[in-house]
Design an enzyme around this catalytic site. Structure first.
Site, PDB file in Angstrom:
ATOM      1  N   ARG A 147       0.874  -1.179   0.000  1.00  6.63           N
ATOM      2  CA  ARG A 147       0.000   0.000   0.000  1.00  6.63           C
ATOM      3  C   ARG A 147       0.904   1.220   0.000  1.00  6.63           C
ATOM      4  O   ARG A 147       1.744   1.353   0.887  1.00  6.63           O
ATOM      5  CB  ARG A 147      -0.879   0.008   1.251  1.00  6.63           C
ATOM      6  N   HIS A 206      -8.575   7.036   2.542  1.00 12.30           N
ATOM      7  CA  HIS A 206      -9.011   7.286   3.922  1.00 12.30           C
ATOM      8  C   HIS A 206     -10.304   8.091   4.016  1.00 12.30           C
ATOM      9  O   HIS A 206     -10.418   9.031   4.825  1.00 12.30           O
ATOM     10  CB  HIS A 206      -7.878   7.978   4.698  1.00 12.30           C
ATOM     11  N   GLU A 256     -13.256  -0.445   6.886  1.00  9.34           N
ATOM     12  CA  GLU A 256     -12.602  -0.444   8.197  1.00  9.34           C
ATOM     13  C   GLU A 256     -13.364   0.366   9.247  1.00  9.34           C
ATOM     14  O   GLU A 256     -13.127   0.184  10.443  1.00  9.34           O
ATOM     15  CB  GLU A 256     -11.143   0.021   8.086  1.00  9.34           C
ATOM     16  N   ARG A 277     -13.352  -4.909   3.830  1.00 11.47           N
ATOM     17  CA  ARG A 277     -12.178  -4.921   4.715  1.00 11.47           C
ATOM     18  C   ARG A 277     -12.527  -4.408   6.109  1.00 11.47           C
ATOM     19  O   ARG A 277     -11.945  -3.447   6.614  1.00 11.47           O
ATOM     20  CB  ARG A 277     -10.987  -4.172   4.110  1.00 11.47           C
ATOM     21  N   GLU A 333      -3.982  -7.339   5.142  1.00  5.15           N
ATOM     22  CA  GLU A 333      -3.118  -6.207   5.499  1.00  5.15           C
ATOM     23  C   GLU A 333      -2.267  -6.590   6.707  1.00  5.15           C
ATOM     24  O   GLU A 333      -2.754  -7.215   7.647  1.00  5.15           O
ATOM     25  CB  GLU A 333      -3.983  -4.991   5.846  1.00  5.15           C
ATOM     26  N   TRP A 396     -10.663  12.710   8.809  1.00  3.08           N
ATOM     27  CA  TRP A 396      -9.273  12.281   8.863  1.00  3.08           C
ATOM     28  C   TRP A 396      -9.177  10.925   8.221  1.00  3.08           C
ATOM     29  O   TRP A 396      -8.378  10.554   7.475  1.00  3.08           O
ATOM     30  CB  TRP A 396      -8.747  12.190  10.308  1.00  3.08           C
TER      31      TRP A 396
HETATM   32  C1  GCO Z   1      -5.457   1.082   7.260  1.00  3.84           C
HETATM   33  C2  GCO Z   1      -6.104   2.155   8.064  1.00  3.84           C
HETATM   34  C3  GCO Z   1      -5.388   2.546   9.302  1.00  3.84           C
HETATM   35  C4  GCO Z   1      -6.218   3.542  10.126  1.00  3.84           C
HETATM   36  C5  GCO Z   1      -6.014   3.289  11.579  1.00  3.84           C
HETATM   37  C6  GCO Z   1      -6.780   4.236  12.473  1.00  3.84           C
HETATM   38  O1  GCO Z   1      -5.792   0.996   6.111  1.00  3.84           O
HETATM   39  O2  GCO Z   1      -4.676   0.334   7.824  1.00  3.84           O
HETATM   40  O3  GCO Z   1      -6.529   3.209   7.258  1.00  3.84           O
HETATM   41  O4  GCO Z   1      -4.095   2.985   9.054  1.00  3.84           O
HETATM   42  O5  GCO Z   1      -5.907   4.849   9.837  1.00  3.84           O
HETATM   43  O6  GCO Z   1      -6.383   1.970  11.828  1.00  3.84           O
HETATM   44  O7  GCO Z   1      -6.612   3.869  13.800  1.00  3.84           O
HETATM   45 MG    MG Z   2      -7.360   2.232   5.482  1.00  5.07          MG
END
Ligand code: GCO
Ligand code: MG
Length: 396
Positions: A147, A206, A256, A277, A333, A396
């Site tokens: 990634r 994100h 996520e 995911r 991941e 964020w």
């Molecule tokens: C990813 C995620 C993480 C999140 C994090 C927040 O793809 O692994 O975007 O990096 O930002 O889990 O706590």
């Molecule tokens: Mg992510």
């Protein structure tokens, strides 16, 4: 067998982790991860005050019943804090079931569908060159999927390129989609020349783009053959995916920030994503993840369970037992943990030549050293927030 004690262990070996340890009257115990980055104590309190008392003396073998009892029995349900608390208990119960049977959890979930699980890790950099150097280092180490994130010129602390926790008050990142949309296609143009074409590349937006911005990014990245584009738009905007999916052939991944199968169901049944995911620690554990995997399989969608460093090795092991036992596994991941984590947690996915291996140990195959955990005490840490150039708040 009866549940006799539920402990919540909060520790900070480089970052905060919350672990549930369930002890039984037969001496067998199980461990589960209940870490919710930046909200650790809220989850710990939920388990200690509200969930531990109601599962005492129950038979830990009845995982589905205990899950329903906690989820539905309380009337109030869902949300990240509660579903993380439930996940910690659920994982610990699967660990107990495996230890009692003398079998690894993947075996109880139906057995192995594969011998190894493809995984990806993160690379980032302040410049394209730095991203390339870091990518080549990971490829040298054996990774076949990466990634990639890069700092966006003019924006401080772009997501994925700086440490993501801050003490006292949240770190403020700047966000503007215009330079972001200009930079990312150029990054992939550059990497195409520098990185072997056989390496799978992924990018994570994100949840920051509008539907039009997401379509534009997907259009421009189409020629680079990404494995997937992750979290393009806000998790609340499920309908937005209809417009994106209809206009691009770039595979899409999302999930996520979901906390249950009902967050995921419309994207799955309308085939608006290619990879689901979710985070096993934030959706109620293995029991719920397995149901989501089955739903996804029905609609020909693969899994790519969330695997950042902000969930503990116990959750990573739970991911792996699912990865091995479901037919529609896509990729896993695997972010790198702070080095102190190995002093507290034993057992984690074993990496070899781009893939993860799983051990045959009974249960989840991991544990926490409580004495060591006590040496690393909790330190409050926030996730960053993102601010637009005018000071207003962005996702964020
Ligand atoms: C990813 C995620 C993480 C999140 C994090 C927040 O793809 O692994 O975007 O990096 O930002 O889990 O706590
Ligand atoms: Mg992510």
């Amino acid at each position: 067998m009866k549940i006799k004690n539920v402990k919540v262990i909060v520790t900070n070996p480089g970052r905060n982790y919350v672990t549930v340890k369930i002890e039984t009257d037969e001496g067998i115990y199980g461990v589960g991860d209940a870490t919710l980055n930046g909200r650790e104590l809220a989850v710990a309190k939920t388990i200690e005050e509200y969930l531990a008392p109601i599962i005492m003396d129950k038979n830990p073998d009845n995982i589905e019943h205990i899950w329903q009892y906690i989820y539905r029995g309380a009337y109030w349900r869902g949300g990240p804090v509660f579903m993380t608390a439930l996940a910690g208990i659920d994982m610990a119960l699967w660990d107990i079931k495996g230890k009692k049977a003398g079998l690894p959890v993947y075996s109880l979930l139906g057995g192995k569908c594969r011998n190894k699980a493809l995984c990806y890790t993160h690379v980032s950099g302040q410049s394209f060159e730095e991203v390339k150097d870091n990518a080549l280092e990971k490829i040298e180490a054996g990774y076949k999927a990466l990634r990639v994130q890069v700092s966006i010129p003019g924006l401080d602390g772009t997501y994925g390129t700086v440490a993501d926790d801050a003490k006292e008050l949240p770190f403020v990142e700047k966000w503007d989609s215009k330079p972001y949309l200009k930079t990312i296609p150029k990054l992939f143009e550059y990497l195409k020349k520098e990185v072997d074409d056989d390496i799978h590349l992924i990018h994570d937006s994100h949840e920051r783009l509008t539907v039009s911005e997401a379509k534009k990014l997907a259009d421009e990245l189409e020629k680079f053959n990404l494995l997937f584009l992750e979290d393009l738009i806000k998790p609340e905007n499920k309908d937005g995916f209809k417009f994106i999916k209809n206009s691009t052939s770039v595979p899409l991944a999302m999930g996520e920030l979901f906390n249950s199968r009902w967050d995921a169901i419309s994207l799955i049944k309308e085939q608006l994503i290619d990879y689901i995911r979710c985070d096993v620690s934030h959706i109620g554990g293995i029991t719920e993840a397995k149901k989501i995997a089955h739903l996804a399989e029905t609609f020909h969608i693969k899994t790519a369970w969330h695997g950042p460093a902000d969930i503990s090795p116990i959750a990573h092991m739970a991911n792996l037992h699912l990865d091995f036992s479901i037919p529609n596994f896509g990729i896993q991941e695997l972010a790198e943990f702070p080095k102190e984590v190995a002093e507290v947690f034993s057992g984690r996915p074993e990496f070899k030549d781009g893939y993860l291996k799983i051990s045959d140990k009974p249960g989840l195959g991991c544990d926490i050293d409580e004495e060591m955990a006590e040496k690393f005490s909790y330190e409050k840490a926030y996730l960053p927030v993102a601010e637009r150039l005018d000071g207003s708040v962005h996702d964020w």
